[in-house]
Design a protein around this motif. Structure first.
Motif, PDB file in Angstrom:
ATOM      1  N   GLY A 117       0.814  -1.216   0.000  1.00 56.29           N
ATOM      2  CA  GLY A 117       0.000   0.000   0.000  1.00 56.29           C
ATOM      3  C   GLY A 117       0.843   1.258   0.000  1.00 56.29           C
ATOM      4  N   THR A 118       1.934   1.266   0.756  1.00 48.91           N
ATOM      5  CA  THR A 118       2.803   2.437   0.810  1.00 48.91           C
ATOM      6  C   THR A 118       3.460   2.690  -0.539  1.00 48.91           C
ATOM      7  N   ARG A 121       0.802   4.097  -2.936  1.00 50.00           N
ATOM      8  CA  ARG A 121       0.428   5.474  -2.609  1.00 50.00           C
ATOM      9  C   ARG A 121       1.536   6.455  -3.007  1.00 50.00           C
ATOM     10  N   GLU A 163       1.626   4.212   8.127  1.00 50.90           N
ATOM     11  CA  GLU A 163       0.547   5.059   8.618  1.00 50.90           C
ATOM     12  C   GLU A 163       0.746   6.499   8.158  1.00 50.90           C
ATOM     13  N   THR A 166      -0.172   6.815   4.512  1.00 52.63           N
ATOM     14  CA  THR A 166      -1.626   6.821   4.338  1.00 52.63           C
ATOM     15  C   THR A 166      -2.194   8.206   4.590  1.00 52.63           C
ATOM     16  N   TYR A 169      -1.072  10.564   1.756  1.00 55.19           N
ATOM     17  CA  TYR A 169      -1.821  10.262   0.539  1.00 55.19           C
ATOM     18  C   TYR A 169      -3.236  10.828   0.617  1.00 55.19           C
ATOM     19  N   ARG A 170      -3.859  10.682   1.781  1.00 51.73           N
ATOM     20  CA  ARG A 170      -5.208  11.204   1.973  1.00 51.73           C
ATOM     21  C   ARG A 170      -5.231  12.728   1.808  1.00 51.73           C
ATOM     22  N   ASP A 199     -10.654   1.221  -3.380  1.00 50.08           N
ATOM     23  CA  ASP A 199     -10.377   0.922  -1.974  1.00 50.08           C
ATOM     24  C   ASP A 199      -9.550  -0.346  -1.840  1.00 50.08           C
ATOM     25  N   ASP A 202      -4.389  -1.479  -0.901  1.00 49.44           N
ATOM     26  CA  ASP A 202      -3.534  -2.255   0.000  1.00 49.44           C
ATOM     27  C   ASP A 202      -3.532  -3.744  -0.326  1.00 49.44           C
TER      28      ASP A 202
END
Length: 295
Positions: A117-118, A121, A163, A166, A169-170, A199, A202
């Motif tokens: 996921g990282t 992103r 974290e 995330t 990215y948001r 969604d 990840d």
């Protein structure tokens, strides 16, 4: 209001400490020393450090750093290092602080997680114009290390980095960055922008949404056609300014249409998730034996 302290009187230990050696003062000093020895025997000055060490080792095994543990119990990291290196005894009040503390909370500093996921992103932010140093500004790593992560050199990373990415990215995913070099560099590497992921970013098994080569539509096309074209260009990594130039519109119009695109995608993703959940529930109702076998 100030309190006037009375001078030491004969028969008090204070008087003995002042140098008086009258019998009653000597007796007061002996009485104090006897009481101190009794208190020391009943409650030793130092106690066994084994229970404290075991508790600290438990926190360390969860991935918490010495600094995190020290902040949680109100001590310092040097004391923890001494404990873990085999310190045999510890002061009772310090032991009580460690044994009664609930311990550190939050993400352990040394905890690791999958980097999928990282990586996605970070690549997505790079694809919409953010250079590595700008992305790393909100992360507990420098841009060089972030570059190695995005190149896929680290299959696992610290959970704190994941974290932070995330959150970063948001914050930036719907606001194109200033660097055209980042956009073209990401395109050369075949890195995908935020709209290529819903969604499932990840999920290691998920695949990015593919886009076809760009074909312009008529300039007098309706908003529905223009919206699809804007979505297509944004999926290709184009910035709002670039899209406005290609379509001959202003940036506010492009931004409004893109916001509508994002709302539609979020609604479709939620509808698909709801439909999938309803399908699973219906399958369980139609085949109750399957649920029992799974239990």
């Amino acid at each position: 209001m100030t309190t006037v302290r009375q001078p030491p009187q004969h028969g008090e230990r204070r008087c003995y400490l002042r140098g008086c050696r009258r019998p009653e003062c000597v007796q007061a000093n002996r009485r104090y020393c006897k009481q101190y020895r009794i208190a020391t025997i009943r409650q030793p000055v130092r106690v066994d450090a084994t229970p404290v060490r075991q508790r600290v080792e438990g926190w360390s095994s969860q991935g918490y750093s010495h600094v995190q543990i020290a902040q949680a119990v109100g001590g310092n990291s040097g004391d923890i290092s001494k404990l873990l290196s085999g310190q045999p005894t510890i002061a009772p009040r310090v032991a009580a602080r460690y044994l009664t503390s609930p311990g550190p909370t939050g993400i352990p500093f040394h905890a690791t997680t999958d980097s999928t996921g990282t990586v996605r992103r970070g690549r997505a932010l790079h694809a919409i114009g953010y250079p590595l140093y700008e992305i790393a500004r909100g992360l507990p790593v420098n841009s060089n290390y972030l570059g190695r992560i995005l190149d896929g050199q680290h299959p696992t990373i610290r959970a704190a980095v994941a974290e932070a990415m995330t959150a970063r990215y948001r914050q930036l995913q719907w606001k194109p960055g200033p660097s055209h070099f980042a956009v073209h560099g990401a395109a050369r590497r075949n890195w995908h922008g935020p709209l290529a992921w819903d969604d499932n970013i990840d999920d290691p098994q998920a695949q990015p949404e593919k886009t076809k080569p760009y074909k312009p539509v008529a300039k007098n096309g309706r908003d529905s056609m223009r919206k699809a074209e804007i979505e297509h260009l944004y999926l290709l990594g184009e910035s709002i300014t670039s899209i406005a130039k290609q379509l001959g519109g202003n940036e506010k119009y492009i931004t409004d249409q893109l916001a509508a695109v994002l709302r539609d995608r979020a609604r479709r993703a939620q509808q698909e998730k709801t439909a999938s959940r309803d399908h699973i529930q219906q399958e369980l109702l139609d085949h109750p034996d399957t649920e029992k076998a799974a239990a």
